[in-house]
Write a protein that holds these residues in place. Structure first.
Motif, PDB file in Angstrom:
ATOM      1  N   LYS A 156       7.278  45.705  14.499  1.00  0.00           N
ATOM      2  CA  LYS A 156       7.005  44.471  15.099  1.00  0.00           C
ATOM      3  C   LYS A 156       5.915  43.762  14.398  1.00  0.00           C
ATOM      4  CE  LYS A 156       7.412  46.269  19.948  1.00  0.00           C
ATOM      5  NZ  LYS A 156       6.542  46.918  21.037  1.00  0.00           N
TER       6      LYS A 156
ATOM      7  N   ILE B  60       8.215  41.886  11.483  1.00  0.00           N
ATOM      8  CA  ILE B  60       8.608  40.690  12.083  1.00  0.00           C
ATOM      9  C   ILE B  60       7.694  39.553  12.384  1.00  0.00           C
ATOM     10  CG2 ILE B  60      10.072  39.944  14.143  1.00  0.00           C
ATOM     11  CD1 ILE B  60      11.477  41.506  12.167  1.00  0.00           C
ATOM     12  N   LYS B  61       6.695  39.970  13.056  1.00  0.00           N
ATOM     13  CA  LYS B  61       5.704  38.767  13.470  1.00  0.00           C
ATOM     14  C   LYS B  61       5.172  38.072  11.795  1.00  0.00           C
ATOM     15  CE  LYS B  61       1.163  37.968  15.738  1.00  0.00           C
ATOM     16  NZ  LYS B  61       0.653  36.929  14.559  1.00  0.00           N
ATOM     17  N   SER B  62       4.736  38.894  11.041  1.00  0.00           N
ATOM     18  CA  SER B  62       4.457  38.283   9.736  1.00  0.00           C
ATOM     19  C   SER B  62       5.835  37.516   9.104  1.00  0.00           C
ATOM     20  CB  SER B  62       4.185  39.480   8.757  1.00  0.00           C
ATOM     21  OG  SER B  62       3.989  38.936   7.418  1.00  0.00           O
ATOM     22  N   ASN B  63       6.942  37.707   9.158  1.00  0.00           N
ATOM     23  CA  ASN B  63       8.059  37.097   8.850  1.00  0.00           C
ATOM     24  C   ASN B  63       8.248  35.744   9.710  1.00  0.00           C
ATOM     25  OD1 ASN B  63       8.723  38.968   6.868  1.00  0.00           O
ATOM     26  ND2 ASN B  63      10.584  39.657   7.723  1.00  0.00           N
ATOM     27  N   ASN B  64       8.091  35.887  10.990  1.00  0.00           N
ATOM     28  CA  ASN B  64       8.244  34.655  11.772  1.00  0.00           C
ATOM     29  C   ASN B  64       6.982  33.693  11.533  1.00  0.00           C
ATOM     30  OD1 ASN B  64      10.464  35.549  12.767  1.00  0.00           O
ATOM     31  ND2 ASN B  64       9.322  36.585  14.777  1.00  0.00           N
ATOM     32  N   ASP B  65       5.548  34.081  11.205  1.00  0.00           N
ATOM     33  CA  ASP B  65       4.598  33.374  10.760  1.00  0.00           C
ATOM     34  C   ASP B  65       4.782  32.584   9.540  1.00  0.00           C
ATOM     35  OD1 ASP B  65       3.136  34.221  13.174  1.00  0.00           O
ATOM     36  OD2 ASP B  65       2.060  35.660  12.251  1.00  0.00           O
ATOM     37  N   GLU B  66       5.333  33.397   8.879  1.00  0.00           N
ATOM     38  CA  GLU B  66       5.657  32.638   7.420  1.00  0.00           C
ATOM     39  C   GLU B  66       6.612  31.513   7.659  1.00  0.00           C
ATOM     40  OE1 GLU B  66       5.160  32.156   3.411  1.00  0.00           O
ATOM     41  OE2 GLU B  66       4.129  33.289   4.660  1.00  0.00           O
ATOM     42  N   LYS B  67       7.624  31.687   8.547  1.00  0.00           N
ATOM     43  CA  LYS B  67       8.676  30.818   8.543  1.00  0.00           C
ATOM     44  C   LYS B  67       7.907  29.430   9.314  1.00  0.00           C
ATOM     45  CE  LYS B  67      12.467  34.085   8.559  1.00  0.00           C
ATOM     46  NZ  LYS B  67      13.664  34.599   9.548  1.00  0.00           N
ATOM     47  N   ASN B  68       7.177  29.720  10.218  1.00  0.00           N
ATOM     48  CA  ASN B  68       6.845  28.558  11.082  1.00  0.00           C
ATOM     49  C   ASN B  68       5.680  27.837  10.367  1.00  0.00           C
ATOM     50  OD1 ASN B  68       8.556  29.302  12.952  1.00  0.00           O
ATOM     51  ND2 ASN B  68       7.173  30.867  13.995  1.00  0.00           N
TER      52      ASN B  68
END
Length: 226
Positions: free
Chosen positions: A208, A211-219
């Motif tokens: 988790k 995934i959160k780190s990846n999503n934060d980077e994308k956003n």
């Protein structure tokens, strides 16, 4: 979708249809005839490996053999007729047909999914413990003794959990190899707990975080990436 009460399997029905004795089925599967008898009367539940062998022997899907589905390979013709009807000419979905297609597909192909998961688990165990025959045998038995808990909609346990954890750890591992620092820290956490006390929930928490780190980077706004 299905009644909650445990259905009666079709092992005896299929055996009698083919004119086979308990001993003939037992010999083909590699168990005692008393074991087949107990399977038939519901006094004993086959393990994953045995369900797959029985389904292959009788040439039917596992869910049909278990009695939780009425679909066999003969229904593939109906499936092929239904698939083009899932959407009309304007692309609008027909949810009743889509649901029926999903039910038939689950019934016909779920044992293929289970077989792939089983073989995948066995191959990894073989690679990890090829020089430790006792350990290898012990872990192979754990996977072979996996049982279907929720009919055929989910992988049997514990092979389902094993494959799930392998997939999320693999995702983090390869991201770590590509330089993802969060993935590296997650892998390090998993390595540390391996020598302490294994906890699958910590693997999930690490995933988790990843995934959160990846999503934060994308956003992130484009300016923050520069």
């Amino acid at each position: 979708m299905f009644e909650s009460k445990k259905p009666h399997n079709r092992i005896a029905e299929l055996r009698k249809e083919k004119g086979l004795t308990l001993q003939q089925v037992a010999d083909a599967i590699g168990v005692g005839n008393n074991t087949i008898s107990r399977y038939e009367n519901g006094k004993r539940e086959p393990k994953l490996e045995t369900w797959l062998k029985l389904a292959s022997f009788f040439d039917v899907p596992v869910p049909y053999l278990q009695g939780v589905s009425d679909y066999t390979k003969q229904d593939e013709a109906e499936l092929n007729k239904l698939r083009p009807l899932m959407f009309d000419k304007n692309g609008n979905p027909d949810w009743k047909i889509i649901e029926k297609v999903s039910v038939i597909e689950d019934a016909l192909y779920s044992d293929d999914y289970s077989k792939r998961a089983f073989e995948n688990a066995r191959s990894i165990i073989d690679a990890l413990f090829s020089k430790q025959p006792e350990e290898k045998s012990k872990y192979e038995d754990i996977i072979a003794n996996s049982k279907y808990i929720n009919g055929f909609n989910d992988l049997p346990e514990p092979v389902g959990t094993y494959n799930y954890i392998l997939s999320i750890v693999s995702e983090m591992f390869f991201s770590a190899q590509n330089g993802d620092t969060v993935a590296k820290s997650c892998i390090k956490e998993i390595e540390n707990m391996y020598f302490d006390k294994y906890d699958e929930h910590r693997v999930e928490e690490a995933h988790k975080k990843f995934i959160k780190s990846n999503n934060d980077e994308k956003n992130k706004p484009m300016s923050e990436h520069d």
